[in-house]
Design an enzyme around this catalytic site. Sequence first.
Site, PDB file in Angstrom:
ATOM      1  N   ASP A 329       0.851  -1.182   0.000  1.00 29.91           N
ATOM      2  CA  ASP A 329       0.000   0.000   0.000  1.00 29.91           C
ATOM      3  C   ASP A 329       0.889   1.236   0.000  1.00 29.91           C
ATOM      4  O   ASP A 329       2.126   1.128  -0.050  1.00 29.91           O
ATOM      5  CB  ASP A 329      -0.946  -0.003   1.198  1.00 29.91           C
ATOM      6  CG  ASP A 329      -0.189  -0.031   2.535  1.00 29.91           C
ATOM      7  OD1 ASP A 329       1.055   0.077   2.530  1.00 29.91           O
ATOM      8  OD2 ASP A 329      -0.839  -0.164   3.590  1.00 29.91           O
ATOM      9  N   ASP A 331       1.395   4.994   2.057  1.00 28.06           N
ATOM     10  CA  ASP A 331       1.024   5.775   3.244  1.00 28.06           C
ATOM     11  C   ASP A 331       1.505   7.216   3.102  1.00 28.06           C
ATOM     12  O   ASP A 331       2.640   7.457   2.653  1.00 28.06           O
ATOM     13  CB  ASP A 331       1.648   5.166   4.510  1.00 28.06           C
ATOM     14  CG  ASP A 331       1.245   3.714   4.719  1.00 28.06           C
ATOM     15  OD1 ASP A 331       0.093   3.375   4.413  1.00 28.06           O
ATOM     16  OD2 ASP A 331       2.094   2.925   5.169  1.00 28.06           O
ATOM     17  N   ASP A 444      -3.334   5.002   2.691  1.00 26.81           N
ATOM     18  CA  ASP A 444      -3.649   5.533   4.023  1.00 26.81           C
ATOM     19  C   ASP A 444      -3.235   6.998   4.081  1.00 26.81           C
ATOM     20  O   ASP A 444      -2.094   7.344   3.736  1.00 26.81           O
ATOM     21  CB  ASP A 444      -2.906   4.763   5.120  1.00 26.81           C
ATOM     22  CG  ASP A 444      -3.466   3.367   5.324  1.00 26.81           C
ATOM     23  OD1 ASP A 444      -4.565   3.072   4.809  1.00 26.81           O
ATOM     24  OD2 ASP A 444      -2.801   2.559   5.988  1.00 26.81           O
TER      25      ASP A 444
END
Length: 520
Positions: A329, A331, A444
């Site tokens: 992912d 961030d 995120d």
Amino acid sequence: MMLVPLKRRKLVLSKGNTGVDGGDIVAAKFPQVVLFLLERKMGASRRTFLSQLGRRKGFQVEEQFSKKVTHVICENNCAEDVRTWLASQGGEQAEVHLLDISWYTESMRAGHPVHMLDRHELQELQVDKSEVVVFSVPAYACQRRTTLENHNTTLTDALSLLAENAELSDEDGRGVAFRRAAAVLKVLPSAVKSTSQLTGLPCLGGHSLRVIKDVLENGSSSEVESTKGSEQYKALKVLTGIFGVGAKTADRWIREGIHDLRQLRDSGHALNRAQRAGLEHYDDINQPVSKTEAAAIEELVKKAVASVLPRAQVVMTGGFRRGKPSGHDVDFLITHPEEGREVGLLPKVLSWLQSKGFLLYQKTTRNSYLESKEGPGRPPSSMDRFERCLSIFKLLRTEKQAAEAPQDVMVNDVQAEGEQKSDESSRPEQTAAADRRWRAVRVDLVVSPISQFAFALLGWTGSKLFERELRRWAGYEKSMCLSSHALYDNNQRRYLRASSEEEIFAHLGLEYIPPSERNA
């Protein structure tokens, strides 16, 4: 008195001497010699054949090791390894001869136990001391510089897989032990050739050392291979690959007979919003995010933030800040140089992204962090309480990226769990994913006040084990409490402020380690 037929009498006699059914095996001719063949490296089938051969020749060959054994026969083992095994069996080493298989085969040809020569005895492991370096490393990962370069990937991969399996099985203590052992091996300046090089190193427990020894001697770990082939491990990997599904939920589903995505869909389980999004975009989310894709998302986030609050700062954190070429992912940490100006920023950024069609899923949590004059509550939580958004972005691909995208996105663990390529009807998105001009990416967004930004940046950069070790060092060595919000000195009973990561390291009495060397 019951009469035993002649054939039965012969069998009973044979069993009394060998402990197994022997068929045409004769009574032991050499009762003073009791043999045991070590299966390790010999193999089960070869051991069975040689044992039966010995019994037919009149040798007493035991199936199980016991105090009766006088000779242990080995193949491709060194004396040190066999003595270690013997000790684990409670064997009296001084009274047991450790012999190479050559003594056994020569005795078979001779029809009696041959005289034991030096060449028959197991040899000590010969290690060229000029080539072997005994390593030494600090005890805490936060004291060590860990780059992405690793000279012991075979060993660290084995330990990391066992750590992952422990974590998926909700055994965090075992998982941390394996992670710490792997972290020690990652910083070694050269490849490990012998476990003797690891003497005195921290964090290497007995279990980890057994795995390392197995890999060094056999090229792989039997425990790791067994774990890889475990249906439980495969199912946990697949189900926890769904965004919004943790180890406990996955374990509950497995106990209900759900092992793959098709079974989950057919089960009719009521999934929450995150799990539904995770299932819908499963294939994209479980593909690595490249550095190029991360940079494209960074540009997009910076544009969104700048449009609603000029001078606000956006920093990409996580593995990409540590120099990793890909990740699961992306961030981002967002702040503003004026304390308080960041309040209310996140909803506006999300609204902008939503209006442009870049959000497939979003869930926000509010900032719940409050400082106390008495210091952080006990025990200190490793979880931060910043305002944040867990989201799934719709990342547009260029024509070149779309052409280079994997055409069969389902060739992964799910395929191995029984989802056949030919069954396109149950996965219409499988075909569409290869043709569309976008992919789903986990992102995120975290908002921090500038007063906490240095701590947030340190905490969100990772690695996870590096951060855990920083907190452990702070607590055990400095009587401090470190979080992604603040550093509290328990002795002085006050918070220690910092405007940079360097200042935090200085407060902790540690040498500053840059992000690229925090890959523990």
